[in-house]
Design a protein around this motif. Structure first.
Motif, short mmCIF file in Angstrom:
data_model
loop_
_atom_site.label_atom_id
_atom_site.label_comp_id
_atom_site.label_asym_id
_atom_site.label_seq_id
_atom_site.Cartn_x
_atom_site.Cartn_y
_atom_site.Cartn_z
N THR A 1 99.59 30.44 56.59
CA THR A 1 98.33 31.04 57.06
C THR A 1 98.31 32.56 56.82
N THR A 2 99.39 33.09 56.22
CA THR A 2 99.49 34.54 56.04
C THR A 2 99.06 34.97 54.64
N VAL A 3 98.18 35.97 54.57
CA VAL A 3 97.85 36.57 53.28
C VAL A 3 98.99 37.54 52.94
N VAL A 4 99.71 37.27 51.84
CA VAL A 4 100.89 38.08 51.53
C VAL A 4 100.63 39.08 50.41
N THR A 5 99.37 39.13 49.93
CA THR A 5 98.99 39.95 48.77
C THR A 5 99.62 41.34 48.78
N ASP A 6 99.59 42.02 49.92
CA ASP A 6 100.08 43.41 49.95
C ASP A 6 101.42 43.57 50.67
N LEU A 7 102.10 42.45 50.96
CA LEU A 7 103.39 42.55 51.65
C LEU A 7 104.52 42.81 50.64
N PRO A 8 105.55 43.56 51.06
CA PRO A 8 106.71 43.75 50.17
C PRO A 8 107.48 42.44 50.01
N PRO A 9 108.26 42.29 48.92
CA PRO A 9 108.93 41.03 48.63
C PRO A 9 109.71 40.45 49.81
N LEU B 1 104.45 34.41 38.62
CA LEU B 1 105.60 34.28 39.52
C LEU B 1 105.92 35.61 40.21
N ARG B 2 105.89 36.68 39.41
CA ARG B 2 106.22 38.00 39.99
C ARG B 2 105.18 38.44 41.01
N MET B 3 103.92 38.04 40.81
CA MET B 3 102.89 38.39 41.81
C MET B 3 103.13 37.60 43.10
N ILE B 4 103.57 36.34 42.97
CA ILE B 4 103.88 35.54 44.17
C ILE B 4 105.06 36.17 44.91
N ALA B 5 106.03 36.66 44.14
CA ALA B 5 107.24 37.26 44.73
C ALA B 5 106.97 38.62 45.35
N GLY B 6 105.92 39.30 44.87
CA GLY B 6 105.66 40.66 45.33
C GLY B 6 106.31 41.71 44.45
N ALA C 1 122.50 30.55 45.58
CA ALA C 1 122.95 30.67 46.96
C ALA C 1 122.47 32.00 47.54
N ARG C 2 122.52 33.06 46.71
CA ARG C 2 122.10 34.37 47.18
C ARG C 2 120.60 34.40 47.51
N ALA C 3 119.80 33.67 46.70
CA ALA C 3 118.36 33.62 46.98
C ALA C 3 118.09 32.79 48.23
N LEU C 4 118.85 31.71 48.41
CA LEU C 4 118.57 30.78 49.52
C LEU C 4 119.04 31.30 50.87
N ILE C 5 119.95 32.30 50.87
CA ILE C 5 120.50 32.77 52.14
C ILE C 5 119.43 33.47 52.99
N THR C 6 118.34 33.89 52.35
CA THR C 6 117.26 34.53 53.12
C THR C 6 116.38 33.50 53.81
N ASP C 7 116.71 32.21 53.65
CA ASP C 7 115.97 31.12 54.30
C ASP C 7 114.48 31.15 53.91
#
Ligand code: ADP
Length: 363
Positions: A67-75, A49-54, A148-154
């Protein structure tokens, strides 16, 4: 944001000095899926889970969101949002400012972000407590604020690490229903880490059973329960008996196998070879008490323990060479002819209820 598929491609995590915590995991989670990562403590669920989250680096492999590789993107740049087990609310901020926090970081003005936070609080039925601080909220209420705080980032994907573990049993079921309602309403994927098979079966469209850093099985709850692929899955999901032996006769569509202590059984299997190890599963509720044994599908068990579960009664029995064996009887059946500890009971099951297991990926 549009819901998107998430894909793990050969993902491995090795912590410094340790064995692989997550070992070459590949998984596709279609857009709009309620996915539960299920398994015992230490099997690699949270790391995944933490790897998916960044929040954790990936040693090998890739993670793709849409379609985006998120491997090296910040959370914050991934399109995911995480709800932590501890809720991690700011104690000095009221509910609204807690929910609006990420929008403040993005520089949105106060009136706009508080208005948006109020929309999120309505979504989780918390608008009436908008001015309270976390210490003035119950555990269940704090959790809704965290949601709610997590969902506000859409987000396209919401990640939840053991979100129900701190709640009492009644609240657990209530919040579980709310999570499912929210996921359906928003149409995005939820990835929910749990060690409770009951929780996973109640919530998930896709159950991913993990063991030793690998996936044992990923399927619908019904498939995982009715057709567990491995002995690990059968035992972890519960309500299954597993018999472990060696093949003594191999036919075209059926085999005979023997347990170490000589009990012999039949199973529907093709392509087996004499001498090879084999494991089968039979659901507890498919085992019957019978005077007329079905050839190859019967044994005599000695009653060890009886547990009343309300609608069902669970009877644990022992037999030579069998690790654990249990029988589940409807309450009325049990009490029409009660069993007692020490009784020797003839047990049978139908050949079509025998399910042949595969060797575990981690074996
Ligand atoms: P789960 O969520 O299924 O309980 P984790 O993903 O937390 O499992 O842990 C998987 C394995 O990785 C465990 O053996 C654990 O001890 C190890 N592990 C987890 N986090 C760390 C860390 N930060 N450093 C070293 N080892 C870790």
């Amino acid at each position: 944001m549009e819901p998107a598929q998430i894909e793990l491609i050969g993902v491995t995590k090795r912590y410094a000095g340790g064995a692989a915590a997550v070992d070459d995991v590949s998984l596709k989670i279609p857009a709009g899926t309620y996915c539960c990562l299920l398994g015992p403590s230490g099997c690699g669920k949270s790391t995944t889970l933490r790897m998916i989250a960044g929040h954790e680096t990936i040693t090998e492999g890739d993670i793709r969101l849409g379609t985006t590789v998120v491997t090296d993107l910040p959370p914050a740049a991934r399109g995911t949002a995480m709800m932590f087990q501890s809720y991690a609310l700011f104690p000095h901020l009221d509910t609204t400012d807690n929910v609006a926090f990420s929008l403040k970081m993005k520089g949105m003005d106060k009136a706009a972000r508080r208005a948006r936070a109020m929309e999120m609080l309505k979504l989780v039925h918390m608008e009436h407590l908008a001015e309270r601080r976390p210490a003035q909220l119950s555990g269940g209420q704090q959790q809704r604020v965290a949601l709610a705080r997590a969902l506000i980032t859409d987000p396209q994907v919401l990640l939840l690490d053991e979100p129900l573990s701190a709640l009492d049993p009644f609240l657990k079921i209530k919040v579980r229903q709310e999570l499912k309602r929210l996921q359906l309403q928003l149409g995005i994927s939820f990835i929910h880490v749990t060690h409770s098979q009951e929780e996973a079966m109640a919530l998930a469209d896709l159950v991913v059973v993990m063991n030793g850093g690998r996936i044992e099985q990923a399927a619908t709850p019904r498939e995982v329960f009715n057709r567990p692929e491995t002995a690990f899955v059968a035992r972890f999901m519960g309500d299954h008996n597993v018999l472990k032996g060696r093949v003594t006769q191999a036919g075209d569509d059926a085999i005979r196998f023997e347990l170490p202590d000589g009990l012999s059984f039949t199973a529907p299997a093709s392509g087996a070879e004499v001498g090879q190890p084999i494991e089968i599963a039979v659901r507890n509720d498919r085992v019957r008490i019978g005077r007329e044994p079905v050839t190859g599908c019967s044994l005599t068990g000695l009653v060890q323990n009886i547990e009343y579960h309300g609608q069902k009664v669970q009877v644990a029995l022992s037999a030579p060479g069998v690790d654990e064996f249990a029988l589940q009887l409807p309450e009325t059946d049990f009490f029409s002819a009660p069993l007692h500890v020490g009784d020797a009971v003839p047990l049978t099951w139908a050949p079509e209820d025998v399910h042949v297991l595969k060797p575990s990926a981690t074996a």
